[in-house]
Design an enzyme around this catalytic site. Structure first.
Site, short mmCIF file in Angstrom:
data_model
loop_
_atom_site.label_atom_id
_atom_site.label_comp_id
_atom_site.label_asym_id
_atom_site.label_seq_id
_atom_site.Cartn_x
_atom_site.Cartn_y
_atom_site.Cartn_z
N LYS A 18 0.85 -1.18 0.00
CA LYS A 18 0.00 0.00 0.00
C LYS A 18 0.89 1.24 0.00
CE LYS A 18 -1.80 2.04 3.90
NZ LYS A 18 -0.85 2.84 4.65
N HIS A 32 -6.79 1.27 5.88
CA HIS A 32 -7.09 0.51 7.09
C HIS A 32 -8.54 0.67 7.57
CE1 HIS A 32 -2.86 0.12 7.07
NE2 HIS A 32 -2.56 1.19 7.76
P1 NDP Z 1 12.25 3.07 1.30
O1 NDP Z 1 12.36 4.32 0.52
O2 NDP Z 1 12.86 2.99 2.65
O3 NDP Z 1 12.86 1.84 0.48
C1 NDP Z 1 12.65 1.64 -0.88
C2 NDP Z 1 13.90 1.00 -1.43
O4 NDP Z 1 13.71 0.87 -2.83
C3 NDP Z 1 15.14 1.85 -1.26
O5 NDP Z 1 15.96 1.28 -0.26
C4 NDP Z 1 15.83 1.83 -2.63
O6 NDP Z 1 17.12 1.30 -2.49
C5 NDP Z 1 14.99 0.85 -3.42
N1 NDP Z 1 14.86 1.28 -4.80
C6 NDP Z 1 14.62 2.51 -5.29
N2 NDP Z 1 14.60 2.49 -6.63
C7 NDP Z 1 14.84 1.20 -6.98
C8 NDP Z 1 14.92 0.54 -8.21
N3 NDP Z 1 14.76 1.18 -9.37
N4 NDP Z 1 15.17 -0.80 -8.20
C9 NDP Z 1 15.33 -1.49 -7.04
N5 NDP Z 1 15.25 -0.89 -5.84
C10 NDP Z 1 15.01 0.43 -5.82
O7 NDP Z 1 10.70 2.74 1.37
P2 NDP Z 1 9.94 1.81 2.41
O8 NDP Z 1 10.72 0.58 2.61
O9 NDP Z 1 9.57 2.60 3.60
O10 NDP Z 1 8.57 1.51 1.66
C11 NDP Z 1 8.50 0.66 0.56
C12 NDP Z 1 7.03 0.48 0.18
O11 NDP Z 1 6.34 -0.13 1.26
C13 NDP Z 1 6.30 1.78 -0.11
O12 NDP Z 1 5.36 1.55 -1.12
C14 NDP Z 1 5.58 2.08 1.19
O13 NDP Z 1 4.42 2.84 0.98
C15 NDP Z 1 5.23 0.67 1.63
N6 NDP Z 1 5.03 0.54 3.07
C16 NDP Z 1 6.05 0.85 3.93
C17 NDP Z 1 5.88 0.71 5.28
C18 NDP Z 1 7.00 0.99 6.24
O14 NDP Z 1 6.79 0.80 7.44
N7 NDP Z 1 8.15 1.43 5.78
C19 NDP Z 1 4.58 0.24 5.85
C20 NDP Z 1 3.59 -0.08 4.85
C21 NDP Z 1 3.82 0.07 3.52
P3 NDP Z 1 18.31 1.60 -3.52
O15 NDP Z 1 18.54 3.07 -3.49
O16 NDP Z 1 19.41 0.79 -2.93
O17 NDP Z 1 17.89 1.09 -4.84
#
Ligand code: NDP
Length: 477
Positions: A148, A240
């Site tokens: 989400k 939610h």
């Molecule tokens: P982050 O920004 O912390 O992590 C996303 C990761 O994606 C980065 O570490 C980045 O790493 C990687 N990334 C970016 N571009 C690329 C690419 N082209 N290919 C591969 N990897 C890539 O986000 P979150 O972990 O917080 O959230 C992720 C998803 O989960 C979102 O949609 C968020 O809404 C959802 N979500 C998050 C929650 C949370 O508690 N964090 C809770 C519920 C949902 P790098 O730069 O190394 O590529």
């Protein structure tokens, strides 16, 4: 569960992110450690950061915390890292070939791709996976878990659904909302449909109104930039709270099959009264905690609401005229998520005024209290007709509740979509929320109330309940 001659590979796209470290890593670790996963199950993290396998394992270990070395090593041996962009079809093809090469002749190569990425990357990532052949099911199942938020409004959710459907069948798609994996949320269905005493009164003839609250005591906690672009409606209410409402209001499903359940949730969401953005002003209250504008990442003068309450009506036989009030907020005086159902007052006052003041209430607590509470009126011992409210309380025993992510990730691996959102549920919920977003953001109405940190939010919100009703939280029972 996969048979012994199949391999399951879980590919986490966005593996160097917060979600992977805090939620996915610990959930996969616990699932493996508790013996819930198939023998031949492995995990590949994908991101652009320059990690080695070991560095990625260490990154995950920080999220998992203190565990037995032997358990950790058993998990770490199944974890590897693939450096590349999930939007690059060539990179995804190389990874696809590497996964295929791990499978022996005739062995099913089942995979789960988990999109732990910023939503703006979903489209290009899905396209790259499809172009690289990674979604081709000729050698085994391909399931895709999508985090989400799914879309930012009705239009964008529809567009994303239509892209998803051009690449995958609906039964390959697992739109995750971790709330739906909580035992206490799943218990709503059991409570309603495994008991006979509630169903006869579960309707407009006996229920006065329903409140669904998700209150947080913390502010945006360093996530100001993300939160400022989303606000309370998108962050909490559309997802939610809307799904809690669907579970409370849906008709009994014909079976426990995923689609039987989702048909009923979808049906009740489709019956929520559609209002225009002008009526949305009269049916909502919004607020912003004092100091929000000073949070890092928040735009100067931002009108983003950190508190919201909306009033909905469901136009069907069961619920006609019963208000459903959904509210959520940050930096409030308590942390609780609960559903409160107030029953109608007795038709006649036999015992004086007091009984009129105490209608029966049912509170279903989701978190941190996990339980069910029923308020009823009793005679106070002694002479005369003095009455007092008492309650019957049930609490889940502590320590037995499995983390919501664990439960849902296992369901996705096993192909059980019961507790994931179907395309139509997501679209209906955005359709309900869109007029509120339009009035709040485009019309800048209703007024944005400032509220003190640690308060119960804008007092104006209680007026939304109407008829002198008040908020009902378990603590107040
Ligand atoms: P982050 O920004 O912390 O992590 C996303 C990761 O994606 C980065 O570490 C980045 O790493 C990687 N990334 C970016 N571009 C690329 C690419 N082209 N290919 C591969 N990897 C890539 O986000 P979150 O972990 O917080 O959230 C992720 C998803 O989960 C979102 O949609 C968020 O809404 C959802 N979500 C998050 C929650 C949370 O508690 N964090 C809770 C519920 C949902 P790098 O730069 O190394 O590529």
């Amino acid at each position: 569960m996969a048979d012994r001659n199949s391999r399951v590979t879980v590919v986490i796209l966005g593996a160097s992110g917060d979600l992977t470290q805090r939620k996915l890593g610990p959930a996969f670790f616990n699932l493996l450690d508790s013996g819930a996963l198939p023998d031949l199950c492995s995990f590949i993290g994908v991101a652009r950061s320059d990690y080695s396998d070991d560095r990625f394992r260490n990154y995950l270990r920080k999220g998992v915390g203190e565990v037995k070395n032997s358990s950790w090593e058993a998990f770490a041996a199944r974890v590897s890292y693939f450096r590349g962009s999930s939007t690059d079809a060539t990179a995804m093809k190389i990874m696809d070939a590497q996964i295929s090469a791990r499978c022996s002749e005739g062995q099913a190569d089942n995979r789960v791709y988990h999109l732990a990425l910023k939503p703006s990357l979903y489209r290009d990532t899905l396209t790259a996976l499809a172009e690289s052949g990674s979604l081709d099911e000729s050698s085994g199942t391909r399931r895709v878990v999508i985090e989400k938020p799914f879309g930012t409004d009705y239009k964008s959710a529809r567009e994303l659904n239509s892209l998803v459907h051009s690449l995958l069948s609906e039964d390959q798609v697992f739109r995750i909302d971790h709330y739906l994996g909580k035992d206490t949320v799943q218990n709503i269905l059991v409570f309603r449909f495994a008991n006979t005493i509630f169903e006869p009164v579960w309707n407009r003839n006996y229920i006065d109104h329903v409140q669904i609250s998700a209150l947080e005591d913390l502010g945006v906690e360093g996530r100001g930039a993300f939160y400022d672009g989303a606000g309370v409606l998108r962050d909490m209410v559309q997802s939610h709270l809307m799904h809690l409402m669907a579970l409370v209001a849906m008709e009994p499903p014909v079976s426990s099959a995923a689609d039987a359940l989702r048909n009923e949730k979808s049906k009740v969401l489709s019956a929520v009264r559609q209002i225009d953005s002008k009526s949305a002003i009269d049916n909502s209250v919004r607020g912003q905690y004092e100091g929000y504008l000073d949070e890092p990442g928040v735009e100067a003068g931002s009108p983003t609401a950190t508190f919201g309450a909306i009033r909905l009506f469901i136009d069907n036989w069961r619920w006609q005229g019963v208000p459903f009030i959904l509210r959520s907020g940050k930096a409030l005086n308590r942390k609780t998520t609960e559903i409160a159902i107030e029953f109608q007052r007795p038709p006649q006052s036999l015992f004086g005024v007091t009984s009129d003041l105490m209608p029966n209430r049912l509170n279903i607590s989701i978190q941190p209290d996990e339980g069910v509470h029923i308020r009823f009126v009793n005679k106070t011992p002694g002479s005369g007709n003095r009455l007092a409210a008492e309650s019957l309380n049930f609490h889940f025993p502590s320590g037995v509740i499995r983390d919501a992510y664990e439960r849902l990730l296992l369901d996705a691996i096993e192909g059980d979509a019961t507790h994931f959102n179907r395309d139509d549920e997501i679209e209906f919920s955005w359709k309900i929320i869109d007029p509120f977003i339009e009035s709040w953001i485009e019309r800048n109405q209703p007024a944005l109330h400032k509220y003190e940190v640690g308060s119960s939010g804008p007092p104006a919100a209680e007026k939304l309940l109407g008829n002198g009703r008040t908020w009902m939280l378990t603590d107040d029972i």
